[in-house]
Design an enzyme around this catalytic site. Sequence first.
Site, PDB file in Angstrom:
ATOM      1  N   HIS A 260      17.454 -12.047   2.510  1.00 36.72           N
ATOM      2  CA  HIS A 260      18.657 -11.472   1.954  1.00 36.72           C
ATOM      3  C   HIS A 260      18.535 -10.296   1.352  1.00 36.72           C
ATOM      4  O   HIS A 260      19.216  -9.133   1.633  1.00 36.72           O
ATOM      5  CB  HIS A 260      18.935 -12.476   0.526  1.00 36.72           C
ATOM      6  CG  HIS A 260      20.132 -11.893  -0.212  1.00 36.72           C
ATOM      7  ND1 HIS A 260      21.245 -12.592   0.017  1.00 36.72           N
ATOM      8  CD2 HIS A 260      20.200 -11.085  -1.267  1.00 36.72           C
ATOM      9  CE1 HIS A 260      22.142 -12.088  -1.036  1.00 36.72           C
ATOM     10  NE2 HIS A 260      21.432 -11.178  -1.688  1.00 36.72           N
ATOM     11  N   GLU A 261      17.348  -9.779   0.725  1.00 35.38           N
ATOM     12  CA  GLU A 261      16.836  -8.614  -0.029  1.00 35.38           C
ATOM     13  C   GLU A 261      16.822  -7.508   1.314  1.00 35.38           C
ATOM     14  O   GLU A 261      17.093  -6.177   1.140  1.00 35.38           O
ATOM     15  CB  GLU A 261      15.817  -8.324  -0.731  1.00 35.38           C
ATOM     16  CG  GLU A 261      16.040  -9.399  -1.970  1.00 35.38           C
ATOM     17  CD  GLU A 261      17.154  -9.219  -2.818  1.00 35.38           C
ATOM     18  OE1 GLU A 261      17.758  -7.877  -2.614  1.00 35.38           O
ATOM     19  OE2 GLU A 261      17.755 -10.046  -3.237  1.00 35.38           O
ATOM     20  N   HIS A 264      20.047  -6.061   2.251  1.00 35.80           N
ATOM     21  CA  HIS A 264      20.251  -5.006   1.410  1.00 35.80           C
ATOM     22  C   HIS A 264      19.724  -3.693   1.662  1.00 35.80           C
ATOM     23  O   HIS A 264      20.458  -2.647   1.874  1.00 35.80           O
ATOM     24  CB  HIS A 264      20.209  -5.169  -0.116  1.00 35.80           C
ATOM     25  CG  HIS A 264      21.080  -6.242  -0.998  1.00 35.80           C
ATOM     26  ND1 HIS A 264      22.440  -6.078  -0.958  1.00 35.80           N
ATOM     27  CD2 HIS A 264      20.759  -7.406  -1.507  1.00 35.80           C
ATOM     28  CE1 HIS A 264      22.922  -7.133  -1.502  1.00 35.80           C
ATOM     29  NE2 HIS A 264      21.949  -8.051  -1.829  1.00 35.80           N
ATOM     30  N   GLU A 290      26.912  -6.816  -0.470  1.00 35.86           N
ATOM     31  CA  GLU A 290      26.427  -8.663  -0.369  1.00 35.86           C
ATOM     32  C   GLU A 290      26.935  -8.967   1.120  1.00 35.86           C
ATOM     33  O   GLU A 290      26.313  -9.947   1.471  1.00 35.86           O
ATOM     34  CB  GLU A 290      27.279  -9.141  -1.428  1.00 35.86           C
ATOM     35  CG  GLU A 290      26.724 -10.393  -1.815  1.00 35.86           C
ATOM     36  CD  GLU A 290      25.142 -10.451  -2.315  1.00 35.86           C
ATOM     37  OE1 GLU A 290      24.706  -9.355  -2.790  1.00 35.86           O
ATOM     38  OE2 GLU A 290      24.717 -11.733  -2.615  1.00 35.86           O
TER      39      GLU A 290
HETATM   40 ZN    ZN Z   1      22.414  -9.620  -2.991  1.00 36.61          ZN
END
Ligand code: ZN
Length: 495
Positions: A260-261, A264, A290
């Site tokens: 997830h990170e 980003h 997101e």
């Molecule tokens: Zn996030």
Amino acid sequence: MTRHSDYTDLMGHIRTVMALGQASGLLGWDQETMMPKGAAGQRSEVLAELEGVLHGKRTDPRIGEWLAALDGGDPDPVAAANLRHIRREYDRATRTPAALAKEIARARSVAQGIWAEARAADDFAAFAPSLQTVLDLRRQEAACLADGGDLYDAMLSDYEPGMTGARLEEILFPLRDGLVSLRDRILGADDQVPNIAGHFPEAQQMALAADLATAFGYDWTRGRIDKAVHPFSSGSGNDARITTRVDEADPFNCLYSTIHEVGHACYEQGISPDHLLTPLGQGVSMGVHESQSRLYENQLGRSEAFCGWLYDQMRVRFGDFGIDSPREFYRAVNAVRRGYIRTEADEVQYNLHVLLRFELERALISGSLEVADLEEAWNSAFLRDFGYPVDRASNGVLQDVHWSVGLFGYFPTYSLGNLYAGCLHAALCQETPDLDTALAKGQPSPATRWLHDKVQVHGGLYEPAELIETAAGQSISEAPLLSYLDAKFTDLYNL
Ligand code: ZN
């Protein structure tokens, strides 16, 4: 003075602001990862001083003069986008009275401490007066920014420029019925999924997390991974860092937080170097950010093809963990279970948690819901959407930090990101027919390349909705996300 030199001078000034902002962000990163405990007081003073310098530069009257001189010109698209961002920021910074901004900062830090104590004691009443203070101050601030318009829209524009509360209701609320009915079918299914079981040593988890980051295209020469209590990403351009956390009984926590990170951070790393240290040199909105992280984590990382590859990696590193086949592993990764906590929710239920918060905070800001009635409103909305009652405040209205620090308008960007991800994924699948073959070899690169070219490289050049609609080739709606979830979980649970 020519227009050209006005623009050059303005951009020179903004570059200084961006650079100091990076310094502040780096100190914030250090605070969560490396800083010795005893430095906390000193650090907050350092950050406050830096914030003071930044505020002075952001509200420098020369910005207003430069913008006025450039008004009505015919700039190229990059200059036009830069001016749009600068105008918005300057407007925001100069409309809020300095005394109010200071009062908000103080109220937030007090309320956050009280929230933490109230959460530990499961006592909403102890937190309510502080929440009331923060809410009142944020409403005052929004009134300064809204110029007679909607207060919630003014708050939202900090996170998702161009979006309104009414438009969000239009595209987010239709998710609820579809998600509730899918969740009910899943939880009613006979065929429930297995749990993984075992001990997963930290060193091996971190090594596998690093391999995953590499697989998803994270550039280690311009980033690093450290541990933090709550995983986050920070920085931009040539210094985009992430953090993760490790639970030795639950490797999915570390591995999927990392993916997830990385989503980003890859967005930030992928922005055209031409935009470095300009307003275009960072992700354009929370929702678009997101969309990248969730797409990396869910549509790619939790896909059946990629899970097959990950299963082999896990077996090599951890031996037997009670799962007999790639298919069962895929099902374990995507398990849907009852639960109260947003951050632990699966793909199906996550947006239900967000919608509930969006609905309640809209009512708080509009004044149709009083803080005193918030806990009761939360509990009845939770019962309506999840079918069982909240057992205690820390599992309900006190679970998230956001409202204590005045983050109203932030929650819906999580779901908006999922909606964007749904639209992007539909187009990605159509344009990348060999995606599953690559994912099965642990190579998400056809997808990450597509996202880089369609979304990430542009940074802040386009407004969020325009960027997503152009990339996805369709207008933004809940339909692609719902049909993706329906197909995936119907198969997973043999519905
Ligand atoms: Zn996030």
